[in-house]
Design a protein around this motif. Structure first.
Motif, PDB file in Angstrom:
ATOM      1  N   ALA A 113       0.852  -1.193   0.000  1.00  0.00           N
ATOM      2  CA  ALA A 113       0.000   0.000   0.000  1.00  0.00           C
ATOM      3  C   ALA A 113       0.888   1.244   0.000  1.00  0.00           C
ATOM      4  O   ALA A 113       0.955   2.002   0.973  1.00  0.00           O
ATOM      5  CB  ALA A 113      -0.928  -0.009   1.209  1.00  0.00           C
ATOM      6  N   VAL A 116      -0.260   5.005   0.897  1.00  0.00           N
ATOM      7  CA  VAL A 116      -0.703   5.406   2.236  1.00  0.00           C
ATOM      8  C   VAL A 116       0.081   6.622   2.698  1.00  0.00           C
ATOM      9  O   VAL A 116       1.303   6.682   2.564  1.00  0.00           O
ATOM     10  CB  VAL A 116      -0.523   4.247   3.239  1.00  0.00           C
ATOM     11  CG1 VAL A 116      -0.714   4.739   4.669  1.00  0.00           C
ATOM     12  CG2 VAL A 116      -1.510   3.136   2.932  1.00  0.00           C
ATOM     13  N   VAL A 126      -5.442   6.617   1.772  1.00  0.00           N
ATOM     14  CA  VAL A 126      -4.892   5.923   0.628  1.00  0.00           C
ATOM     15  C   VAL A 126      -5.750   6.301  -0.568  1.00  0.00           C
ATOM     16  O   VAL A 126      -6.976   6.263  -0.486  1.00  0.00           O
ATOM     17  CB  VAL A 126      -4.842   4.391   0.841  1.00  0.00           C
ATOM     18  CG1 VAL A 126      -6.225   3.800   1.054  1.00  0.00           C
ATOM     19  CG2 VAL A 126      -4.116   3.707  -0.302  1.00  0.00           C
ATOM     20  N   LEU A 184      -8.690  -0.942   3.191  1.00  0.00           N
ATOM     21  CA  LEU A 184      -7.279  -1.005   2.831  1.00  0.00           C
ATOM     22  C   LEU A 184      -6.933  -2.219   1.965  1.00  0.00           C
ATOM     23  O   LEU A 184      -6.006  -2.166   1.151  1.00  0.00           O
ATOM     24  CB  LEU A 184      -6.454  -1.037   4.128  1.00  0.00           C
ATOM     25  CG  LEU A 184      -4.947  -0.914   4.053  1.00  0.00           C
ATOM     26  CD1 LEU A 184      -4.535   0.380   3.357  1.00  0.00           C
ATOM     27  CD2 LEU A 184      -4.357  -0.971   5.459  1.00  0.00           C
ATOM     28  N   TYR A 187      -5.672  -2.301  -1.702  1.00  0.00           N
ATOM     29  CA  TYR A 187      -4.416  -1.608  -2.001  1.00  0.00           C
ATOM     30  C   TYR A 187      -3.186  -2.425  -1.606  1.00  0.00           C
ATOM     31  O   TYR A 187      -2.060  -2.003  -1.865  1.00  0.00           O
ATOM     32  CB  TYR A 187      -4.397  -0.253  -1.288  1.00  0.00           C
ATOM     33  CG  TYR A 187      -5.496   0.664  -1.747  1.00  0.00           C
ATOM     34  CD1 TYR A 187      -5.331   1.480  -2.863  1.00  0.00           C
ATOM     35  CD2 TYR A 187      -6.726   0.686  -1.092  1.00  0.00           C
ATOM     36  CE1 TYR A 187      -6.358   2.308  -3.308  1.00  0.00           C
ATOM     37  CE2 TYR A 187      -7.753   1.519  -1.526  1.00  0.00           C
ATOM     38  CZ  TYR A 187      -7.562   2.314  -2.632  1.00  0.00           C
ATOM     39  OH  TYR A 187      -8.582   3.132  -3.065  1.00  0.00           O
ATOM     40  N   LEU A 188      -3.400  -3.583  -0.975  1.00  0.00           N
ATOM     41  CA  LEU A 188      -2.286  -4.425  -0.568  1.00  0.00           C
ATOM     42  C   LEU A 188      -1.840  -5.323  -1.726  1.00  0.00           C
ATOM     43  O   LEU A 188      -2.587  -5.545  -2.682  1.00  0.00           O
ATOM     44  CB  LEU A 188      -2.687  -5.286   0.631  1.00  0.00           C
ATOM     45  CG  LEU A 188      -3.140  -4.536   1.893  1.00  0.00           C
ATOM     46  CD1 LEU A 188      -3.585  -5.529   2.969  1.00  0.00           C
ATOM     47  CD2 LEU A 188      -2.044  -3.625   2.431  1.00  0.00           C
TER      48      LEU A 188
END
Length: 335
Positions: A113, A116, A126, A184, A187-188
């Motif tokens: 990510a 961030v 993000v 989140l 976005y990983l």
């Protein structure tokens, strides 16, 4: 740095644990806490709980509501959110959210990510959207800085549970600023797309400590004693599961509730202080055989919640004041 992974999924017990450890541990190094919980809303210390929470939705979906020690705005958590807290001895760092959140930001960058960033006073973003809100509290030379990490939260519930019509309440409380939020997980990196919250927590621990196995830092994990657990339970009952703390600490505010019925319109103005009705006045074009001022007096001092109002009105023939309008209709109007 030492750490503790809370075993409870009760937000009240988790906040009580944070409070207890901050106040009672003799910290020679920072303490890192991780916890996650079943659906709940946590309002800031200075907020008006009733203003922040959609009471009808919360009751229907059995969402727990509590108040925290720290300031800031209301947040919704569920089992898709991971909360973290850094506890340190240095009160001079109060307000420095970037310093406290930077280790988490760095770990998230390592997980893919890379967008961030710390934004504004106390948010992590993000792609321009908020996934983490943070708050601080200080006492007796110690600070905790805690925040949320929305990994895979039900965003539809967020929009309903924290949605209170703006024209319903005029308050002296500190209102939350609603922001665009996101989870989140998208976005990983690909290897983390199926990660759950416990795995996410342990991955962060490994990144923060620079190890490939949490077992290698087992000696750094704090273990609660029976004495700790008993003291924490006392805090749960005194604060986080206590109506007076959660609702009664709300600042004075005024509510306007108006509805048209076939038998007439009722416009109720309600002054609430410490969670209880201080004054209520009924306006409207309704009819009744008795002066409505008598009913107004009987409602002074009643908790401003559906259960308490229902009990207070149980033995009152409300049709004497509002002919053609049922007691249940009146209760639904007021709350």
């Amino acid at each position: 740095m030492i750490f503790y992974r809370m075993k409870s999924h009760d937000i009240g017990r988790n906040l009580a644990t944070e409070q207890y450890l901050m106040n009672h541990l003799n910290l020679t190094e920072p303490l890192l806490l991780f916890y996650y919980q079943t659906p709940c809303i946590i309002v800031g210390h200075n907020q008006n709980t009733l203003e922040e929470v959609n009471q009808e939705y919360v009751a229907e979906h059995q969402i727990m509501v509590t108040r925290r020690l720290s300031g800031g705005g209301a947040v919704f958590d569920d089992l898709g959110n991971l909360s973290f807290s850094f506890v340190i001895n240095n009160p001079d760092e109060f307000g420095d959210f970037k310093t406290f959140t930077q280790p988490i930001v760095d770990a998230l960058h390592e997980m893919g990510a890379t967008g961030v960033e710390v934004s504004g006073r106390n948010d992590l973003l993000v792609d321009g959207k908020k996934f983490s809100g943070n708050a601080m509290y200080t006492k007796n030379g110690k600070i905790f800085s805690h925040g949320t990490l929305m990994l895979d939260v039900d965003l539809d519930v967020v929009s309903h549970a924290l949605n209170v019509p703006e024209d319903k309440i005029k308050s002296k409380g500190i209102k939350s600023v609603r922001s665009r939020v996101t989870n989140l997980k998208p976005y990983l990196d690909a290897e983390y797309q199926n990660i759950d919250v416990p795995e996410f927590r342990d991955t962060l621990l490994k990144k923060l400590y620079g190890v490939d196995d949490v077992a290698k830092i087992a000696d750094k994990e704090y273990q609660l004693t029976k004495e700790d657990e008993a003291a924490i339970e006392d805090l749960v009952e005194k604060y986080y599961h206590n109506w007076d703390w959660v609702y009664g600490s709300s600042p004075e505010f005024t509510i306007k509730r108006r509805q048209h019925f076939d038998a007439g319109t009722i416009d109720a103005r309600i002054l609430v202080k410490s969670g209880k009705i201080q004054k209520i006045t009924f306006f409207g074009d309704f009819f009744g055989t008795q002066d409505v001022e008598a009913l107004e007096q009987q409602l002074v001092g009643v908790r401003y919640e559906e259960t308490a109002l229902t009990k207070a009105l149980q033995l009152i023939n409300t049709s004497n004041y509002f002919a053609g309008i049922s007691k249940q209709q009146l209760i639904e109007l007021l709350v």
